[in-house]
Design an enzyme around this catalytic site. Structure first.
Site, short mmCIF file in Angstrom:
data_model
loop_
_atom_site.label_atom_id
_atom_site.label_comp_id
_atom_site.label_asym_id
_atom_site.label_seq_id
_atom_site.Cartn_x
_atom_site.Cartn_y
_atom_site.Cartn_z
N GLU A 50 -10.02 -2.32 5.49
CA GLU A 50 -10.73 -2.14 6.75
C GLU A 50 -11.90 -3.12 6.87
O GLU A 50 -12.31 -3.74 5.89
CB GLU A 50 -11.23 -0.70 6.86
CG GLU A 50 -10.14 0.36 6.78
CD GLU A 50 -9.30 0.45 8.05
OE1 GLU A 50 -9.57 -0.31 9.01
OE2 GLU A 50 -8.38 1.28 8.09
N ASN A 82 -8.02 -3.61 14.55
CA ASN A 82 -9.38 -3.97 14.14
C ASN A 82 -9.38 -5.12 13.14
O ASN A 82 -10.40 -5.42 12.53
CB ASN A 82 -10.12 -2.77 13.57
CG ASN A 82 -9.46 -2.20 12.32
OD1 ASN A 82 -8.45 -2.71 11.85
ND2 ASN A 82 -10.04 -1.14 11.77
N ASP A 114 0.82 -1.21 0.00
CA ASP A 114 0.00 0.00 0.00
C ASP A 114 0.85 1.26 0.00
O ASP A 114 2.07 1.21 0.14
CB ASP A 114 -0.95 0.00 1.20
CG ASP A 114 -0.28 -0.47 2.49
OD1 ASP A 114 0.93 -0.23 2.65
OD2 ASP A 114 -0.96 -1.08 3.34
N HIS A 173 -7.53 -5.27 10.35
CA HIS A 173 -7.26 -4.94 8.95
C HIS A 173 -5.91 -5.51 8.50
O HIS A 173 -4.99 -5.67 9.30
CB HIS A 173 -7.35 -3.43 8.69
CG HIS A 173 -6.21 -2.61 9.21
ND1 HIS A 173 -6.34 -1.70 10.23
CD2 HIS A 173 -4.90 -2.54 8.85
CE1 HIS A 173 -5.19 -1.11 10.47
NE2 HIS A 173 -4.29 -1.61 9.64
#
Length: 262
Positions: free
Chosen positions: A136, A129, A63, A131
């Site tokens: 997400e 979380n 990314d 990810h």
């Protein structure tokens, strides 16, 4: 799925390096999927220290932030140069271009790069979380490389790298979950109690797009390297017919982990 339990960041780095070294030495022209952030830092340090021969290696990064110049110290272009590309000679390196004038076209271009360079080993961290990359909760499991709006929790987690909150980018380009799942082998690393809930979901939670990392439950070749704190919420019955648990001594003293990871 292999679970390699380590005690220290140094053990994690050594174990991760050994798995990467095996791929680099046994594949003719390997492609490594690279991650950024704090999780892989020790592994990259081991690659530098051991002067790993990367002359045949192509890298593709997970990314990059949108609208953050490549020379900005918080860009992932800069990160990779500082950690690896300025130190080791790679055959070819690719990082998504978050400064592209047409981001949708950049996503398509990056998917073409991935198609031309199938990933032999993908390195991943895991967000609090769940990810992976910047995918997400709620991201479709078949998603390709795409533009994402970062959640507030992810921006807060990355705030420590920036001077002030408004400097943290709001969007990023990320390899999609579908793209990540095409890797032949996945290495996910996790350290510390902050990752415990996400690691519990990854290993023992429900397969669900609400926790992106759970997609790895369906991948045929995953190694998780984690410390006791990251594994602290998992039940004692972590090993079953789908998961084998090893220690760093297993990795260094015999071939069981390497064989199951190929």
């Amino acid at each position: 799925m292999n679970i390699l339990v380590v005690k220290t960041p140094e053990e994690l780095a050594e174990a991760g390096y050994k798995l990467i070294e095996e791929v680099v030495k046994t594949k003719e022209n390997p492609t490594l999927g690279m991650a950024t952030g704090s999780s892989p830092l020790g592994i990259y340090a081991e690659m530098r220290k051991n002067k790993l021969d990367t002359s045949r290696v192509t890298t593709v990064n997970l990314d990059e932030y949108v609208n953050l110049p490549h020379e900005d110290k918080n860009s992932y272009h800069y990160f990779m140069q500082e950690q690896l590309f300025d130190h080791l000679p790679f055959k070819q390196t690719y990082v998504p271009n978050g400064m592209a004038s047409d981001l949708e076209e950049e996503c398509k271009r990056y998917e073409s790069i991935l198609a031309a360079n199938p990933v032999d080993l993908q390195i991943l961290g895991i967000g609090e979380n769940g990810h992976i990359g910047f995918n997400e909760p709620g991201t479709p499991f078949n998603s390709p490389t795409n533009i994402v709006e970062l959640t507030e929790s992810t921006r807060q987690a990355n705030l420590r790298f920036f001077e002030k909150e408004e400097d943290v980018p709001t969007h990023a380009i990320t390899m999609g979950i579908g793209s990540i799942m095409k890797a032949k082998q996945v290495l996910l690393v996790a350290m510390g109690s902050k990752k415990a809930e996400a690691v519990k979901e990854l290993l023992q939670g429900e397969y669900s797009e609400e926790c992106p990392a759970t997609v790895l439950q369906r991948h045929p070749n995953v190694t998780v390297i984690a410390d006791q704190e990251a594994l602290s919420l998992c039940s004692e019955a972590i090993a079953d017919e789908h998961r084998q648990v090893f220690t760093i001594s297993d990795l260094l003293s015999d071939s069981r982990v390497g064989e199951t990871a190929n």
